[in-house]
Every structure is written in structure tokens, then in C-alpha cells.
Design an enzyme around this catalytic site. Sequence first.
Site, PDB file in Angstrom:
ATOM      1  N   THR A  10      -1.533  -4.545 -10.166  1.00 14.14           N
ATOM      2  CA  THR A  10      -1.182  -2.782  -8.511  1.00 14.14           C
ATOM      3  C   THR A  10      -0.566  -2.538  -8.695  1.00 14.14           C
ATOM      4  OG1 THR A  10      -1.256  -4.461  -6.793  1.00 14.14           O
ATOM      5  CG2 THR A  10      -3.138  -3.856  -7.097  1.00 14.14           C
ATOM      6  N   CYS A  11       1.006  -3.421 -10.069  1.00 15.04           N
ATOM      7  CA  CYS A  11       2.176  -2.644  -9.595  1.00 15.04           C
ATOM      8  C   CYS A  11       2.619  -1.571 -10.160  1.00 15.04           C
ATOM      9  CB  CYS A  11       2.790  -3.386 -10.017  1.00 15.04           C
ATOM     10  SG  CYS A  11       4.904  -3.127  -9.781  1.00 15.04           S
TER      11      CYS A  11
END
Length: 119
Positions: A10-11
Site C-alpha cells: 500500500t506504500c
Amino acid sequence: MTITVYGIKTCDTCRKARRQLDELGIPYRYHDLREDGLDPQRLDAFLATASWQTLLNTRSTTWRQLDAADKEPLDAERARELMLANPTLLKRPLLQRTGPAGQDTLIVGFDPARYATLG
């Protein structure tokens, strides 16, 4: 030469790093810190290359969610314990390149210029 990228899915910065490696045609293995975890030997290898102050992400959501008592006193040993218990405290992405003679290069964070030299 083997390249492993450590991050979380999710980064956004990890996505940028992976996208650049893909565009450059550089093969790599992806290690999701949230799903795959972090073993003590791997963290110790990182700490042998970069300082705990460089590796510990004190601007992360995980850091902000820790109790103040968990953060003090903050020294090398406490930082190591926190990173092992919460692998998402590592600055991301971490790119580890192992050369043919076994020497490691570690790039902490996304640096497009350094990534471009990996090809």
C-alpha cells in the site's frame, strides 16, 4: 546479482520504486514486510549496513500509533526490538543488492538516480 525490494503493497513510494525497476527491466524479488515479516538475521544485516536512525521511520503511521512508553528510551537495541515487532517501522522501500562475491548494497528509500544505475 540478486535484488530484493522490501516494502509494503500500500506504500506509494514502494510502488514508484517497483515501477521504475520494471521500466528499466531490472529483475527483482519483492518482500512484503507486512505479509512476509522480518526475521532478526535480515534486520541485523540491514543494521550492519545502515544505522538504526536511518532505518527507523519515525514519520510512519505505525510509529504514531505506538504508546509513548514504547518509544522511550530510544536507542539501538530498543529500535531493533520495535522494528522486529513492527516491520512497517522500516523506512521504505529498502533495496538490497547482493553481488557475486556476496557483498550487499542497501538503498534506503526511493532514489530514482541510484535505481537507474542498477541496470
